[in-house]
Write a protein that holds these residues in place. Structure first.
Motif, short mmCIF file in Angstrom:
data_model
loop_
_atom_site.label_atom_id
_atom_site.label_comp_id
_atom_site.label_asym_id
_atom_site.label_seq_id
_atom_site.Cartn_x
_atom_site.Cartn_y
_atom_site.Cartn_z
N PHE A 64 4.64 12.74 -11.70
CA PHE A 64 2.99 12.39 -11.52
C PHE A 64 2.54 12.94 -10.01
O PHE A 64 1.35 13.12 -9.78
N LYS A 65 3.43 13.08 -9.05
CA LYS A 65 3.40 13.68 -8.03
C LYS A 65 4.65 14.09 -7.47
O LYS A 65 5.69 14.03 -8.07
N ARG A 88 -2.16 22.73 -9.31
CA ARG A 88 -2.30 22.02 -8.01
C ARG A 88 -2.79 22.77 -7.21
O ARG A 88 -2.77 22.34 -5.80
N CYS A 124 -0.40 3.26 -10.98
CA CYS A 124 -1.39 2.23 -10.37
C CYS A 124 -2.91 2.27 -10.61
O CYS A 124 -3.69 1.72 -10.73
N LYS A 172 -6.85 -4.73 -2.42
CA LYS A 172 -5.78 -3.95 -3.17
C LYS A 172 -6.23 -3.11 -4.06
O LYS A 172 -6.35 -1.97 -4.18
N SER A 201 -7.01 18.63 -8.46
CA SER A 201 -5.85 18.64 -9.23
C SER A 201 -6.11 18.42 -10.80
O SER A 201 -7.20 18.41 -11.38
N GLU A 229 4.24 6.32 -3.71
CA GLU A 229 5.62 7.06 -4.14
C GLU A 229 5.96 8.36 -3.54
O GLU A 229 4.94 8.98 -3.13
N PHE A 261 0.85 -1.16 -0.01
CA PHE A 261 0.07 -0.17 -0.06
C PHE A 261 0.73 1.27 0.02
O PHE A 261 0.41 2.27 0.15
N LEU A 262 2.20 1.15 -0.04
CA LEU A 262 2.97 2.29 -0.06
C LEU A 262 2.54 3.27 -1.28
O LEU A 262 2.21 2.89 -2.42
C1 UGA Z 1 -1.29 5.08 -4.92
C2 UGA Z 1 -1.99 4.75 -3.55
O1 UGA Z 1 -1.97 6.07 -2.61
C3 UGA Z 1 -1.09 3.57 -2.52
O2 UGA Z 1 -1.89 3.46 -1.44
C4 UGA Z 1 -0.91 2.56 -3.55
O3 UGA Z 1 0.15 1.52 -2.73
C5 UGA Z 1 -0.40 2.67 -4.84
O4 UGA Z 1 -1.03 3.79 -5.48
C6 UGA Z 1 -0.16 1.73 -5.83
O5 UGA Z 1 -0.90 0.69 -5.79
O6 UGA Z 1 0.49 1.89 -6.64
P1 UGA Z 1 0.96 6.51 -5.72
O7 UGA Z 1 0.19 6.54 -7.09
O8 UGA Z 1 2.10 6.43 -5.48
O9 UGA Z 1 -0.05 5.42 -4.65
O10 UGA Z 1 0.55 7.98 -5.19
P2 UGA Z 1 -0.76 8.78 -4.72
O11 UGA Z 1 -0.16 9.98 -3.55
O12 UGA Z 1 -1.78 7.99 -4.54
O13 UGA Z 1 -0.93 9.61 -5.86
C7 UGA Z 1 -1.49 9.34 -7.04
C8 UGA Z 1 -2.07 10.60 -8.05
O14 UGA Z 1 -3.34 11.33 -7.40
C9 UGA Z 1 -0.88 11.55 -7.97
O15 UGA Z 1 -0.83 12.08 -9.44
C10 UGA Z 1 -1.27 12.49 -7.17
O16 UGA Z 1 -0.97 13.99 -7.47
C11 UGA Z 1 -2.82 12.47 -7.23
N1 UGA Z 1 -3.48 13.20 -6.26
C12 UGA Z 1 -3.69 12.62 -5.02
C13 UGA Z 1 -4.43 14.33 -6.42
O17 UGA Z 1 -4.72 14.62 -7.42
N2 UGA Z 1 -5.26 14.88 -5.44
C14 UGA Z 1 -5.10 14.05 -3.96
O18 UGA Z 1 -5.81 14.79 -3.08
C15 UGA Z 1 -4.15 13.17 -3.92
#
Ligand code: UGA
Ligand code: NAD
Length: 460
Positions: free
Chosen positions: A339-340, A434, A277, A221, A270, A166, A163-164
């Motif tokens: 992407f973030k 953002r 993922c 998941k 955003s 990035e 669940f981590l």
């Molecule tokens: C996500 C999940 O948060 C993890 O728990 C999971 O393990 C992971 O997918 C996975 O299965 O690969 P990740 O994709 O690394 O993690 O990053 P997030 O922090 O979830 O961000 C995903 C996207 O959503 C980014 O582009 C971020 O900028 C965007 N985001 C996030 C928003 O646009 N608004 C928000 O409030 C939060």
């Protein structure tokens, strides 16, 4: 198993998940030997160097604390399998690009190859841990492949999804909200489950380690990612309504997030979610639902992805409309390509879609990012149009007609925007994908400011 260690763990796949996860296990459990193998020799060389293949805050320190003590990176898959007691499979499971289910289903070819390799080289019983994100019921297929030679060797398959996120991988691994371990509910399954629970118990409080049947674990998941992405698409959908009604999405998100049943996290509107993922896992869920004949359920989840596509399109359309319906020959600077924030990863980044659309309008692109420029160059390789890469945001913005903030890097929050404004073509535009900068302040400097889900602040 080597004598010095209690058990030997192998991880197949040294990517964004395999590398950090195994580094954390090795760091926390010196009594286990942890081997990490990958078919990509360049990646393995980087894991063995000072220049790790991925950027993740705190990762380097954790790797260095264990590397060549009880953590080893290599390309020798056969030896790794033979030596191991427990094998984590952490290979990539992208969206299929060909054949049946193209664009939707998970591509399981890498996962299946590892299952066949495990079967081929194993000489002793093993626990096989699914770390990759997989469609529910994959463990059954894994068992079938592993036992298809009628082998004597016993394999017990567990599901232990990761669940981590990035950018916060080390913090998430060290202090997870929960660790999920699914198993067959047989005596062998429960015994294997306990072995894995023992490893995590070295640093994760026992009450945070959740056990379940194997299918619940696999499905949880996909569902966790679908729910997280759904929150972003929900808030993004409302951001479009805010733009039409002079409501402000930050105020709306704050107000609704204070309801403890809704919660305040993951409500940042955003330019759209990216990453390797969310989209692939929702599409995987949609495909699964369709294959079970659950078309309405599939449509419901698919709309999360559709809203995300719509959000990216709307961002570019807003830019085009605001800038007098022509971007031809205009220099446009993107702040951020990852992407973030806090990662160099650009998989499924909204920046790629936006760049391509701007180039189709014959804009001249300047791309800036603190960590993602090498990946950005690869992603945009061969695409027609003028593209410059410039890490320094001041240099990147100089001479531009517009700056578009795509990634929420901290550095973009504290720049000297007066200096940037003075160096830009006029009228100067800023598009904040953002909502991270002070819009009022930028407007007062002289910018025309367009944010997500907020009334535009313009001097016209
Ligand atoms: C996500 C999940 O948060 C993890 O728990 C999971 O393990 C992971 O997918 C996975 O299965 O690969 P990740 O994709 O690394 O993690 O990053 P997030 O922090 O979830 O961000 C995903 C996207 O959503 C980014 O582009 C971020 O900028 C965007 N985001 C996030 C928003 O646009 N608004 C928000 O409030 C939060
Ligand atoms: P990745 O592409 O970064 O890493 C996968 C690695 O597996 C690659 O280095 C590849 O060379 C290697 N590989 C492929 N086939 C192999 C084989 N037969 N033998 C040895 N190595 C092989 O992928 P990732 O981002 O680490 O994701 C891995 C899995 O974890 C995916 O299922 C993903 O959905 C899931 N996941 C990812 C994240 C994330 O934040 N990236 C978070 C949670 C779960």
């Amino acid at each position: 198993m080597s004598d010095k260690f209690k058990k030997t763990i192998l991880c197949i796949g040294a990517g964004y998940v395999g590398g950090p996860t195994m580094a954390m296990i090795a760091h926390k459990c010196p009594q286990y030997k942890v081997n990490v193998v990958d078919i990509n020799p360049e990646r393995i060389d980087q894991w063995n160097s000072d220049n790790l293949p991925i950027y993740e805050p705190g990762l380097y320190e954790v790797v260095v604390s264990a590397r060549n003590k009880n953590l080893f990176f290599s390309t020798d898959v056969e030896k790794g399998i033979k030596e191991s007691d427990i094998i984590f499979v952490s290979v990539n499971t992208p969206t299929k690009t060909f054949g049946v289910g193209a664009g939707m289903a998970a591509d399981l070819q890498y996962w299946e190859k590892t299952a066949r390799q495990i079967r081929k080289y194993s000489e002793s019983p093993k626990i096989i841990v699914e770390k990759s994100t997989l469609p529910v019921k994959t463990a059954q297929a894994m068992e079938r492949i592993l036992t298809s030679k009628g082998q004597e060797v016993h394999f017990e398959v567990l599901s232990n999804p990761e669940f981590l996120a990035e950018g916060t991988a080390i913090e998430d691994l060290e202090h997870p909200d929960r660790v999920l371990v699914g198993s067959n509910e047989t005596p062998e399954g429960l015994k294997a489950r306990e072995e894995l629970v023992d490893i995590y118990s070295e640093w994760v409080p026992r009450e945070k380690i959740v056990t379940s049947n194997i299918w619940s674990s696999e499905l949880s998941k996909l569902v966790a990612n679908a729910f997280l992405a759904q929150r972003i698409s929900s808030v993004n959908a409302i951001s479009r309504l805010c733009e039409k009604t002079d409501a402000d999405i930050s105020e709306v998100a704050y107000a609704i997030g204070m309801d403890s049943r809704i919660g305040s996290k993951f409500l940042n509107a955003s330019v759209g979610f990216g990453g390797s993922c969310f989209q692939k896992d929702i599409l995987n869920l949609v495909y699964l639902c369709r294959s079970y004949g659950l078309n309405e359920v599939a449509d419901y989840w698919e709309s999360v992805v559709k809203i995300n596509d719509y959000q990216k399109e709307s961002f570019v359309m807003n830019m085009l409309t605001a800038m007098f319906n022509t971007l031809a020959e205009k220099r446009i600077c993107l702040f951020g390509f990852a992407f973030k924030a806090n990662t160099g990863d650009t998989r499924e980044t909204p920046a790629l879609y936006i760049s391509k659309k701007l180039l189709e309008e014959n804009a001249r692109l300047v791309i800036s990012d603190p960590k993602a420029l090498p990946n950005a160059k690869k992603d945009l390789d061969g695409i027609n149009g003028e593209i410059t890469y410039q890490e320094d945001p001041y240099e990147a913005a100089a001479g531009s007609h517009a700056v578009a903030i795509i990634t929420e890097w901290d550095v973009y929050k504290t720049l000297d925007y007066e200096k940037i404004f003075n160096s830009m073509k006029k009228p100067a535009f800023i598009f904040d994908g953002r909502n991270i900068v002070d819009h009022e302040k930028l407007f007062n400097i002289g910018f025309n400011v367009y944010a997500i889900g907020k009334p535009a602040l313009t001097h016209f």
